[in-house]
Write a protein that holds these residues in place. Structure first.
Motif, PDB file in Angstrom:
ATOM      1  N   ARG A 122      21.962 -23.405 -29.645  1.00 23.46           N
ATOM      2  CA  ARG A 122      22.955 -24.464 -29.406  1.00 23.46           C
ATOM      3  C   ARG A 122      23.503 -24.964 -30.738  1.00 23.46           C
ATOM      4  O   ARG A 122      22.849 -24.907 -31.775  1.00 23.46           O
ATOM      5  CB  ARG A 122      22.314 -25.619 -28.637  1.00 23.46           C
ATOM      6  CG  ARG A 122      21.886 -25.266 -27.227  1.00 23.46           C
ATOM      7  CD  ARG A 122      21.193 -26.447 -26.573  1.00 23.46           C
ATOM      8  NE  ARG A 122      22.131 -27.533 -26.283  1.00 23.46           N
ATOM      9  CZ  ARG A 122      21.841 -28.823 -26.454  1.00 23.46           C
ATOM     10  NH1 ARG A 122      20.677 -29.186 -26.943  1.00 23.46           N
ATOM     11  NH2 ARG A 122      22.730 -29.753 -26.140  1.00 23.46           N
ATOM     12  N   PRO A 151      26.526 -28.427 -16.073  1.00 19.99           N
ATOM     13  CA  PRO A 151      25.447 -29.130 -16.782  1.00 19.99           C
ATOM     14  C   PRO A 151      24.122 -29.122 -16.021  1.00 19.99           C
ATOM     15  O   PRO A 151      23.046 -29.066 -16.637  1.00 19.99           O
ATOM     16  CB  PRO A 151      26.001 -30.555 -16.935  1.00 19.99           C
ATOM     17  CG  PRO A 151      27.475 -30.378 -16.925  1.00 19.99           C
ATOM     18  CD  PRO A 151      27.728 -29.273 -15.940  1.00 19.99           C
ATOM     19  N   LYS A 152      24.187 -29.165 -14.699  1.00 13.88           N
ATOM     20  CA  LYS A 152      22.958 -29.165 -13.907  1.00 13.88           C
ATOM     21  C   LYS A 152      22.276 -27.800 -13.936  1.00 13.88           C
ATOM     22  O   LYS A 152      21.054 -27.697 -13.784  1.00 13.88           O
ATOM     23  CB  LYS A 152      23.262 -29.558 -12.460  1.00 13.88           C
ATOM     24  CG  LYS A 152      23.851 -30.954 -12.325  1.00 13.88           C
ATOM     25  CD  LYS A 152      24.239 -31.253 -10.883  1.00 13.88           C
ATOM     26  CE  LYS A 152      25.020 -32.550 -10.791  1.00 13.88           C
ATOM     27  NZ  LYS A 152      25.466 -32.854  -9.418  1.00 13.88           N
ATOM     28  N   ASN A 154      21.672 -25.951 -16.471  1.00  9.59           N
ATOM     29  CA  ASN A 154      20.692 -25.969 -17.557  1.00  9.59           C
ATOM     30  C   ASN A 154      19.370 -26.583 -17.119  1.00  9.59           C
ATOM     31  O   ASN A 154      18.287 -26.118 -17.517  1.00  9.59           O
ATOM     32  CB  ASN A 154      21.226 -26.752 -18.748  1.00  9.59           C
ATOM     33  CG  ASN A 154      22.314 -26.013 -19.490  1.00  9.59           C
ATOM     34  OD1 ASN A 154      22.407 -24.794 -19.419  1.00  9.59           O
ATOM     35  ND2 ASN A 154      23.151 -26.755 -20.202  1.00  9.59           N
ATOM     36  N   PRO A 178      18.297 -31.231 -22.954  1.00 11.04           N
ATOM     37  CA  PRO A 178      18.353 -30.645 -21.605  1.00 11.04           C
ATOM     38  C   PRO A 178      17.698 -29.267 -21.469  1.00 11.04           C
ATOM     39  O   PRO A 178      17.327 -28.881 -20.383  1.00 11.04           O
ATOM     40  CB  PRO A 178      19.859 -30.526 -21.370  1.00 11.04           C
ATOM     41  CG  PRO A 178      20.426 -30.271 -22.747  1.00 11.04           C
ATOM     42  CD  PRO A 178      19.562 -31.042 -23.708  1.00 11.04           C
ATOM     43  N   GLU A 286      25.482 -37.058 -30.547  1.00 12.02           N
ATOM     44  CA  GLU A 286      26.426 -36.732 -29.478  1.00 12.02           C
ATOM     45  C   GLU A 286      27.838 -36.800 -30.038  1.00 12.02           C
ATOM     46  O   GLU A 286      28.250 -37.827 -30.582  1.00 12.02           O
ATOM     47  CB  GLU A 286      26.280 -37.698 -28.305  1.00 12.02           C
ATOM     48  CG  GLU A 286      27.197 -37.349 -27.136  1.00 12.02           C
ATOM     49  CD  GLU A 286      27.293 -38.459 -26.110  1.00 12.02           C
ATOM     50  OE1 GLU A 286      27.455 -38.152 -24.926  1.00 12.02           O
ATOM     51  OE2 GLU A 286      27.220 -39.643 -26.516  1.00 12.02           O
ATOM     52  N   ILE A 317      25.558 -36.619 -21.229  1.00 13.00           N
ATOM     53  CA  ILE A 317      25.576 -35.354 -20.479  1.00 13.00           C
ATOM     54  C   ILE A 317      25.031 -34.211 -21.324  1.00 13.00           C
ATOM     55  O   ILE A 317      24.489 -33.233 -20.830  1.00 13.00           O
ATOM     56  CB  ILE A 317      26.994 -35.023 -19.977  1.00 13.00           C
ATOM     57  CG1 ILE A 317      26.950 -33.821 -19.030  1.00 13.00           C
ATOM     58  CG2 ILE A 317      27.949 -34.749 -21.146  1.00 13.00           C
ATOM     59  CD1 ILE A 317      28.263 -33.552 -18.332  1.00 13.00           C
ATOM     60  N   SER A 318      25.144 -34.338 -22.648  1.00 13.62           N
ATOM     61  CA  SER A 318      24.620 -33.346 -23.566  1.00 13.62           C
ATOM     62  C   SER A 318      24.480 -33.990 -24.935  1.00 13.62           C
ATOM     63  O   SER A 318      25.331 -34.785 -25.341  1.00 13.62           O
ATOM     64  CB  SER A 318      25.548 -32.130 -23.654  1.00 13.62           C
ATOM     65  OG  SER A 318      25.036 -31.177 -24.572  1.00 13.62           O
TER      66      SER A 318
END
Length: 323
Positions: A122, A151-152, A154, A178, A286, A317-318
């Motif tokens: 990442r 996103p879910k 992951n 995540p 972020e 969210i990330s």
């Protein structure tokens, strides 16, 4: 590598508990015994632990520490996750190969390589992918889902990878939200999810996974040794890469099915229990902004709820989290 190597190693794997004669192998492949001997000698040179006894035959003593398509096809013959498997000795990145393989087809795919020379994680960070020590792979999936579901994805897959690693680790395996996997606060696995989409829909999800399988401490550079680990360091014996791959694909397939058919709410409590981010001060990054805070909860949409040092609640969210 001989064009018969995959066939021979698969036969040896199929008969792993017994010796099979060179003549039997020759008859099955319609080649000479001399050709069989040449293939066997090459497999030994490549690191396969094969016993050869006159008038008795050949026996594979243990699964080799490199990927052979013949064995992989056997090990994964019952999988329903992917329809095509590609195996390489060395690539720059399995993610790059996976992207190139998307053109003009609708395959679901598994891309495996013994080595990556330019592996990345990442935020485009370098991921050390040494030969023979780990599992470096990308999975191409074709879900018919909305952009909002990605996103879910992951979070579901992180649970599957965690479960597979836990089956081979004597110590507790945890998730750093995540999608990083840790043992005793050291990273054992990271994965990168990239989406290919057009204006209307998601065409493919490419999930790149790097897992440290059989590294010893000296295999890690001085730069990362204090924050990296392997499954081998939490097991009393070397990890059989083929057995691990089989379990990993099974667990990912299970969680992928859940992702397609269930809401994150159904696994939320399980995800929270297996996370390592609670009750500690953490540094979050972020969108280029860095702040210190404490993870409070994960909501039903998979967002991380964080209280920063100003007691402001943030919904992420990330983010990159420094433990």
């Amino acid at each position: 590598m001989s064009k018969y190597s995959q066939d021979v190693v698969k036969m040896l794997y199929d008969h792993q508990s017994e010796y099979i004669s060179g003549q039997y192998i020759a008859n099955q492949l319609n080649i000479s015994r001399a050709a069989v001997k040449k293939v066997i000698d090459q497999l030994k040179a490549d690191g396969c632990d094969i016993d050869s006894i006159n008038h008795k035959g050949h026996k594979l003593n243990a699964s080799p520490n490199r990927w052979y398509r013949g064995i992989i096809n056997k090990v994964l013959e019952s999988n329903h996750l992917v329809s095509k498997i590609e195996v390489y000795d060395s690539v720059e990145s399995t993610q790059t190969i996976a992207k190139q393989s998307l053109v003009d087809n609708q395959y679901t795919m598994l891309i495996l390589s013994d080595e990556q020379t330019k592996g990345r994680g990442r935020f485009n960070r370098n991921w050390s992918s040494s030969k023979g020590k780990g599992l470096w792979m990308s999975v191409v999936l074709r879900p018919n889902v909305s952009f909002a579901m990605i996103p879910k994805f992951n979070l579901f897959i992180a649970l599957g990878i965690r479960d597979a690693i836990q089956a081979f680790s004597k110590d507790k395996v945890e998730i750093k939200w995540p999608n990083d996997i840790y043992i005793n606060d050291k990273k054992v696995c990271g994965f990168l999810t990239e989406m290919v989409a057009n204006a209307d829909a998601v065409e493919a999800i490419i999930c790149g996974i790097g897992i440290n399988l059989n590294h010893q401490e000296e295999d890690f550079s001085d730069i990362i040794r204090h924050r990296a680990t392997s499954i081998r360091l939490h097991n009393s014996e070397e990890i059989n890469r083929y057995q691990f791959l089989k379990r990993l694909i099974e667990e990912i397939e299970k969680r992928y099915h859940q992702f397609l058919n269930s809401s994150f709410e159904t696994i939320r409590d399980e995800y929270i229990r297996t996370s390592n981010i609670w009750h500690r001060k953490l540094t979050f990054t972020e969108s280029g902004e860095q702040f210190i805070g404490e993870a409070i909860d994960i909501d039903n949409d998979g967002f991380l709820i964080v209280k920063d040092e100003d007691n402001q609640m943030r919904r992420l969210i990330s983010a990159d989290i420094d433990i």
